[in-house]
Scaffold this active site. Structure first.
Site, PDB file in Angstrom:
ATOM      1  N   TYR A  32      20.620 -25.659  20.864  1.00  0.00           N
ATOM      2  CA  TYR A  32      21.972 -25.598  21.427  1.00  0.00           C
ATOM      3  C   TYR A  32      21.889 -25.793  22.943  1.00  0.00           C
ATOM      4  O   TYR A  32      21.843 -24.823  23.702  1.00  0.00           O
ATOM      5  CB  TYR A  32      22.625 -24.247  21.118  1.00  0.00           C
ATOM      6  N   TRP A  36      28.532 -23.079  24.876  1.00  0.00           N
ATOM      7  CA  TRP A  36      29.382 -22.785  23.727  1.00  0.00           C
ATOM      8  C   TRP A  36      30.367 -21.676  24.091  1.00  0.00           C
ATOM      9  O   TRP A  36      30.031 -20.735  24.800  1.00  0.00           O
ATOM     10  CB  TRP A  36      28.541 -22.357  22.526  1.00  0.00           C
ATOM     11  N   GLN A 109      36.798 -22.042  19.300  1.00  0.00           N
ATOM     12  CA  GLN A 109      36.055 -20.962  18.658  1.00  0.00           C
ATOM     13  C   GLN A 109      36.823 -19.657  18.837  1.00  0.00           C
ATOM     14  O   GLN A 109      37.806 -19.614  19.594  1.00  0.00           O
ATOM     15  CB  GLN A 109      34.639 -20.840  19.247  1.00  0.00           C
ATOM     16  N   GLY A 167      33.478 -19.952  13.775  1.00  0.00           N
ATOM     17  CA  GLY A 167      32.216 -19.389  14.236  1.00  0.00           C
ATOM     18  C   GLY A 167      31.259 -19.123  13.089  1.00  0.00           C
ATOM     19  O   GLY A 167      30.048 -19.123  13.276  1.00  0.00           O
ATOM     20  N   ASP A 169      30.077 -20.860  10.436  1.00  0.00           N
ATOM     21  CA  ASP A 169      30.132 -22.278  10.095  1.00  0.00           C
ATOM     22  C   ASP A 169      30.097 -22.606   8.603  1.00  0.00           C
ATOM     23  O   ASP A 169      30.907 -23.382   8.108  1.00  0.00           O
ATOM     24  CB  ASP A 169      28.962 -23.007  10.761  1.00  0.00           C
ATOM     25  N   ARG A 201      19.634 -23.883   7.281  1.00  0.00           N
ATOM     26  CA  ARG A 201      20.783 -24.513   7.943  1.00  0.00           C
ATOM     27  C   ARG A 201      21.794 -25.012   6.904  1.00  0.00           C
ATOM     28  O   ARG A 201      21.482 -25.104   5.706  1.00  0.00           O
ATOM     29  CB  ARG A 201      20.305 -25.695   8.795  1.00  0.00           C
ATOM     30  N   TYR A 360      21.913 -19.313   7.266  1.00  0.00           N
ATOM     31  CA  TYR A 360      22.939 -19.302   8.301  1.00  0.00           C
ATOM     32  C   TYR A 360      24.001 -18.231   8.038  1.00  0.00           C
ATOM     33  O   TYR A 360      23.691 -17.049   8.047  1.00  0.00           O
ATOM     34  CB  TYR A 360      23.512 -20.713   8.412  1.00  0.00           C
ATOM     35  N   TRP A 361      25.249 -18.593   7.764  1.00  0.00           N
ATOM     36  CA  TRP A 361      26.319 -17.612   7.574  1.00  0.00           C
ATOM     37  C   TRP A 361      26.583 -17.302   6.099  1.00  0.00           C
ATOM     38  O   TRP A 361      27.624 -16.742   5.758  1.00  0.00           O
ATOM     39  CB  TRP A 361      27.603 -18.099   8.238  1.00  0.00           C
ATOM     40  N   GLU A 404      18.187 -15.932  16.277  1.00  0.00           N
ATOM     41  CA  GLU A 404      19.595 -16.233  16.064  1.00  0.00           C
ATOM     42  C   GLU A 404      20.197 -15.357  14.964  1.00  0.00           C
ATOM     43  O   GLU A 404      21.303 -14.844  15.105  1.00  0.00           O
ATOM     44  CB  GLU A 404      19.730 -17.718  15.711  1.00  0.00           C
TER      45      GLU A 404
END
Length: 441
Positions: A32, A36, A109, A167, A169, A201, A360-361, A404
């Protein structure tokens, strides 16, 4: 003599220093490389404890990309880098008549700047009123943008038009949208999977949908009216709206100090309508927590995620609902597991078949959501559960460092030697500093 190892808080400071770019902080190197939006908000909180001038510059830098209509984009391309996709040429924000000279994205965001500004003011021991006065109107303009451009039913709930605006994603909540979306097979030049494990990811097919939405917005020149009328992704998100409500609350407090009577009156009107609609429309009695609403298809998306608990931070539920929600999901429920086998708080319901603890999320623990929920629990006087989520947050940061995101499974954590995603991640370091240093709680 051997060099004394840095303490963990010193390591956190080093992360912020290394990611500082002269006027803003990148989330992490390579993965990144730009500024952001909500990252910078949380990063500013960390800076405020150790270098208030940098906290202020972080916010100023973010506001330098604000559009003429008050919109604040999710990425500001201050610098050149070829390590991230999609870059400024894909977003093509210049297509909008509202965009600034600075290259930015054309989506936003979660709006955290309002409450971040109040937090920084408190951390300064109320000495930074001049800075509050400097940036107040710009942040208010951003709220005005949302309530006049993203609330087509005038109900106090704003919509997001892209999953990146949430946010969160690739939360499984969006699977309901993607299954009905006929996205072309775009040629992807993904860079993220060159920096970190691709299995952690979003998938390539998910990225096709992400790019398709951007291509639609570009064809409409980022016109909010056309997006509201035609966009296939139109969601009232509990996290996004909770951040806006919390920021409203902070701007009301700060506006009173500045004697901004007109703006405060308007903020109060938005706030009252927002909270009433939030509880009426986004609260699920069946699930006992807050869910998403799909405006395009007029339906609830009945999934529980970490976003479901963000309304605690904004003071949305009454005490009874707040306590029931926490009891059901955290004290004896699925997010902690019947035997407490999960850390608080997984980003998606661990009992769901869509739960993925590494991707990820779709399941991992994220430090910023934990910080939000921790603050929310304290707001309702639930100190024991608040300390539990703080303990779990500090545990993974102390054990693995400033990654992260992290695996929520306790038994798996014993076998790992690192977290997931980018390392030396700025908001993980910044919020670690805040959780250790903040004495205003």
């Amino acid at each position: 003599m051997a060099k004394k190892p840095h303490s963990k808080i010193e390591q956190a400071k080093i992360v912020l220093e290394k990611n500082w770019q002269g006027s803003f902080t990148i989330p992490c190197e390579g993965l990144y490389p730009f500024q952001w939006n909500w990252d910078s908000g949380f990063i500013a909180l960390g800076w405020a404890h150790i270098n208030m001038d940098r906290a202020k510059q972080e916010i100023r830098s973010l506001l330098s990309g604000q559009w003429k209509n008050g919109f604040i984009p999710h990425i500001l391309f201050h610098n050149e880098s070829d390590s991230y996709f999609p870059g400024p040429e894909v977003h093509a924000s210049y297509l909008s008549p509202h965009s600034p000279a600075l290259k930015t994205s054309g989506i936003t965001q979660p709006p955290v700047l309002g409450f971040v500004l109040e937090e920084c003011f408190k951390i300064s021991h109320n000495e930074e009123l001049d800075f509050v006065r400097e940036v107040f109107d710009a942040i208010y303009h951003n709220h005005h943008y949302f309530y006049t451009n993203r609330d087509p039913k005038n109900e106090g709930l704003v919509y997001i038009c892209h999953n990146w605006e949430a946010g969160t994603d690739n939360t499984p909540v969006w699977d309901e949208i993607w299954k009905d979306l006929e996205s072309p097979e775009y040629q992807l030049d993904r860079r993220d999977t060159k920096h970190v494990d691709a299995s952690n990811r979003p998938s390539n097919r998910e990225y096709q949908h992400y790019i398709h939405l951007i291509e639609l917005f570009k064809s409409w020149k980022y016109d909010d009216g056309l997006i509201a009328s035609n966009g296939p992704f139109l969601i009232q998100d509990p996290l996004f709206n909770a951040m806006l409500i919390k920021s409203n609350e902070s701007l009301i407090n700060l506006g009173n100090l500045l004697e901004k009577k007109e703006q405060v009156s308007q903020l109060r009107r938005w706030q009252q309508k927002a909270k009433e609609s939030f509880n009426k429309k986004l609260y699920s009695k069946e699930l006992g927590t807050y869910v998403y609403y799909d405006l395009r298809n007029e339906r609830h998306l009945n999934y529980v995620s970490s976003s479901s608990f963000a309304p605690l931070f904004a003071g949305v539920p009454n005490q009874e609902i707040a306590e029931e929600m926490v009891r059901w999901y955290f004290e004896k429920g699925t997010f902690s597991g019947n035997k407490g086998q999960f850390l608080l708080c997984a980003s998606f319901d661990p009992k769901s078949t869509s739960f993925d603890p590494k991707r990820y999320w779709r399941g991992p623990v994220w430090i910023n959501l934990n910080w939000i929920i921790y603050r929310g629990l304290l707001r309702y006087g639930m100190k024991d559960v608040a300390e539990k989520i703080k303990h779990d947050t500090m545990y993974v940061l102390n054990k693995f460092g400033f990654y992260e995101y992290f695996d929520p499974r306790k038994e798996v954590l014993n076998t790992l030697d690192k977290g997931y995603g980018g390392n030396n991640f700025s908001w993980s370091a910044a919020l670690y500093i805040d959780m250790l240093k903040n004495t205003n709680l």
